[in-house]
Design an enzyme around this catalytic site. Sequence first.
Site, mmCIF file in Angstrom:
data_model
loop_
_atom_site.group_PDB
_atom_site.id
_atom_site.type_symbol
_atom_site.label_atom_id
_atom_site.label_comp_id
_atom_site.label_asym_id
_atom_site.label_seq_id
_atom_site.Cartn_x
_atom_site.Cartn_y
_atom_site.Cartn_z
ATOM 1 C CB THR A 96 -102.067 -57.534 8.643
ATOM 2 O OG1 THR A 96 -101.740 -58.921 8.452
ATOM 3 C CG2 THR A 96 -102.970 -57.083 7.503
ATOM 4 C CE LYS A 120 -91.084 -59.947 11.659
ATOM 5 N NZ LYS A 120 -91.321 -58.637 11.063
ATOM 6 C CB VAL A 150 -85.464 -61.078 6.639
ATOM 7 C CG1 VAL A 150 -84.264 -61.106 7.590
ATOM 8 C CG2 VAL A 150 -86.344 -62.280 6.859
ATOM 9 C CB ALA A 152 -86.843 -53.151 5.960
ATOM 10 C CG LEU A 154 -80.982 -54.453 4.118
ATOM 11 C CD1 LEU A 154 -80.218 -54.855 5.386
ATOM 12 C CD2 LEU A 154 -80.181 -53.446 3.324
ATOM 13 C CD GLU A 208 -93.567 -53.367 16.950
ATOM 14 O OE1 GLU A 208 -94.754 -53.007 17.018
ATOM 15 O OE2 GLU A 208 -92.966 -53.434 15.866
ATOM 16 C CE LYS A 223 -87.122 -58.766 11.541
ATOM 17 N NZ LYS A 223 -86.520 -57.530 12.029
ATOM 18 N N GLY A 338 -88.119 -49.937 9.480
ATOM 19 C CA GLY A 338 -88.875 -48.715 9.192
ATOM 20 C C GLY A 338 -89.956 -48.946 8.158
HETATM 21 N N1 LIG Z 1 -93.332 -50.988 11.170
HETATM 22 C C1 LIG Z 1 -92.192 -51.402 10.616
HETATM 23 O O1 LIG Z 1 -91.195 -50.675 10.544
HETATM 24 C C2 LIG Z 1 -92.091 -52.804 10.023
HETATM 25 C C3 LIG Z 1 -90.902 -53.209 9.414
HETATM 26 C C4 LIG Z 1 -90.838 -54.486 8.832
HETATM 27 C C5 LIG Z 1 -91.948 -55.329 8.877
HETATM 28 N N2 LIG Z 1 -93.070 -54.916 9.522
HETATM 29 C C6 LIG Z 1 -94.210 -55.825 9.532
HETATM 30 O O2 LIG Z 1 -95.257 -55.218 8.777
HETATM 31 C C7 LIG Z 1 -96.515 -55.611 9.327
HETATM 32 C C8 LIG Z 1 -97.326 -54.349 9.641
HETATM 33 O O3 LIG Z 1 -96.623 -53.581 10.611
HETATM 34 P P1 LIG Z 1 -97.176 -52.144 11.070
HETATM 35 O O4 LIG Z 1 -96.092 -51.569 11.875
HETATM 36 O O5 LIG Z 1 -97.735 -51.419 9.913
HETATM 37 O O6 LIG Z 1 -98.393 -52.603 12.038
HETATM 38 P P2 LIG Z 1 -99.612 -51.704 12.515
HETATM 39 O O7 LIG Z 1 -99.294 -50.262 12.431
HETATM 40 O O8 LIG Z 1 -100.053 -52.300 13.817
HETATM 41 O O9 LIG Z 1 -100.759 -52.013 11.413
HETATM 42 C C9 LIG Z 1 -101.327 -53.281 11.251
HETATM 43 C C10 LIG Z 1 -102.540 -53.139 10.337
HETATM 44 O O10 LIG Z 1 -103.059 -54.452 10.064
HETATM 45 C C11 LIG Z 1 -104.479 -54.383 10.141
HETATM 46 N N3 LIG Z 1 -105.073 -55.706 10.321
HETATM 47 C C12 LIG Z 1 -105.000 -56.530 11.402
HETATM 48 N N4 LIG Z 1 -105.715 -57.665 11.155
HETATM 49 C C13 LIG Z 1 -106.228 -57.547 9.909
HETATM 50 C C14 LIG Z 1 -107.059 -58.363 9.088
HETATM 51 N N5 LIG Z 1 -107.483 -59.563 9.525
HETATM 52 N N6 LIG Z 1 -107.404 -57.923 7.849
HETATM 53 C C15 LIG Z 1 -106.974 -56.716 7.386
HETATM 54 N N7 LIG Z 1 -106.177 -55.888 8.124
HETATM 55 C C16 LIG Z 1 -105.818 -56.304 9.363
HETATM 56 C C17 LIG Z 1 -104.718 -53.455 11.295
HETATM 57 O O11 LIG Z 1 -106.066 -53.041 11.282
HETATM 58 P P3 LIG Z 1 -106.660 -51.955 12.330
HETATM 59 O O12 LIG Z 1 -106.158 -50.630 11.829
HETATM 60 O O13 LIG Z 1 -108.127 -52.137 12.173
HETATM 61 O O14 LIG Z 1 -106.120 -52.340 13.664
HETATM 62 C C18 LIG Z 1 -103.700 -52.355 10.961
HETATM 63 O O15 LIG Z 1 -104.253 -51.462 10.002
HETATM 64 C C19 LIG Z 1 -96.199 -56.466 10.564
HETATM 65 O O16 LIG Z 1 -96.250 -57.820 10.187
HETATM 66 C C20 LIG Z 1 -94.775 -56.065 10.922
HETATM 67 O O17 LIG Z 1 -94.063 -57.093 11.589
HETATM 68 C C21 LIG Z 1 -93.178 -53.685 10.067
#
Ligand SMILES: NC(=O)c1ccc[n+]([C@@H]2O[C@H](COP(=O)([O-])OP(=O)(O)OC[C@H]3O[C@@H](n4cnc5c(N)ncnc54)[C@H](OP(=O)(O)O)[C@@H]3O)[C@@H](O)[C@H]2O)c1
Length: 364
Positions: A96, A120, A150, A152, A154, A208, A223, A338
């Site tokens: 999340t 993070k 940080v 992903a 690496l 984003e 990060k 990613g």
């Molecule tokens: N996307 C990337 O490439 C990437 C890369 C590295 C790190 N990250 C990190 O990975 C995390 C997730 O990213 P994402 O891109 O997957 O975000 P996302 O698509 O916005 O998904 C976030 C998920 O978290 C859920 N959520 C929010 N509050 C919650 C809670 N209290 N309890 C349980 N679930 C909850 C949301 O629920 P709902 O579906 O109900 O809204 C959603 O399913 C973030 O911290 C991001 O910084 C992402």
Amino acid sequence: VSAHCAEQPVARIALLGTGRVGSAVLERLATLPGTPAAGRLLLVHAGNSRVAVDCRAGLPPLPPAALLRDAVRAASLEAVEHALGPHGTRIVIDATASGDVAEHHAQWLGRGIHVVTACKLGQGTGLQRWGAIQSACAATGAMYGDSATVGAGLPLLRTLRALRAGGERIHQIAGVLSGSLAWLLQGDDAQVPFSAQVRAARAHGYTEPDPRADLSGEDVRRKLLILARTAGHPLKERDVRVESLVPPGLSSLPLDALDAALGVLDAPLRTRLERARADGRVLRHVARLRADGAATVALEALLPGDPLATGSGTDNRVAIWSDRYRAQPLVIQGPGAGAGLTAAALLDDALAVQASYDARLAAA
Ligand SMILES: NC(=O)c1ccc[n+]([C@@H]2O[C@H](COP(=O)([O-])OP(=O)(O)OC[C@H]3O[C@@H](n4cnc5c(N)ncnc54)[C@H](OP(=O)(O)O)[C@@H]3O)[C@@H](O)[C@H]2O)c1
């Protein structure tokens, strides 16, 4: 995920978040049968901010829409511990971006529940929350898997830890830590309007949905805080000076008005690109921890021979100076963004928790 296997202990996992990263975790879990990781992880809980499902015998790693179709229960963080049960290896996977979930990390760790996280907000925000996580791990021996936070996955944090375990002092760290900003600046072409680059990056899914989240530099601040703290420099959030690329007029706009206003980014960026080029330099978005402890996130004009000047696409690139890497830094580079890579890093961390449990059992 897998049937319970009598010979091999299985770690029970709770997946929080079923967005881009959570979905990729489920996808990757489905590919584990037939690999050495088969049968090591049993998914017993999955949920998002609205609903959750539990099954002590194991949930199938279906896509979220199918997995949560019959969910009747509202999501609650208190229910996670109950779903994981009282004994054995229990792991929360945080996929999340929720501060509430991050605030729970130390509590879970304090009760012997391991946490692996892509978020993070556990280690990359207030020093107090970071300290609570370290203390809880030390008190119970629970593990905190953070390699997805940080780069992903690496080998950045684990390299810093290995260097420190070998007695090294980390003097400086500099990194291109944002895949989206790396991609936006890679062309060094002052003729292409920056706003057009931002639109293209968003269309590719490199930024984003609201590109201001990337351009503000706040994600990179987190990060850098995680890298610096891991390197033995317990910085506070305000110790990092962040240059936002979002001008004040743009930051207050509603998302649907943003696209039409992106053009205000163009002139300032063009000026900086042209100035850098005239000096024989390239412009890069750099997070830097200096030897005197100063920490910055900013655009920097680098000479072509600088360790951060090359790299392509959305690559992350990090240079580390330490006692042994004094003149020439150690450089780690590779794809660092990613959902797929992040999910793989999360499951690697979960499997490492289970492997350390095996090692303890074997030694007992
Ligand atoms: N996307 C990337 O490439 C990437 C890369 C590295 C790190 N990250 C990190 O990975 C995390 C997730 O990213 P994402 O891109 O997957 O975000 P996302 O698509 O916005 O998904 C976030 C998920 O978290 C859920 N959520 C929010 N509050 C919650 C809670 N209290 N309890 C349980 N679930 C909850 C949301 O629920 P709902 O579906 O109900 O809204 C959603 O399913 C973030 O911290 C991001 O910084 C992402």
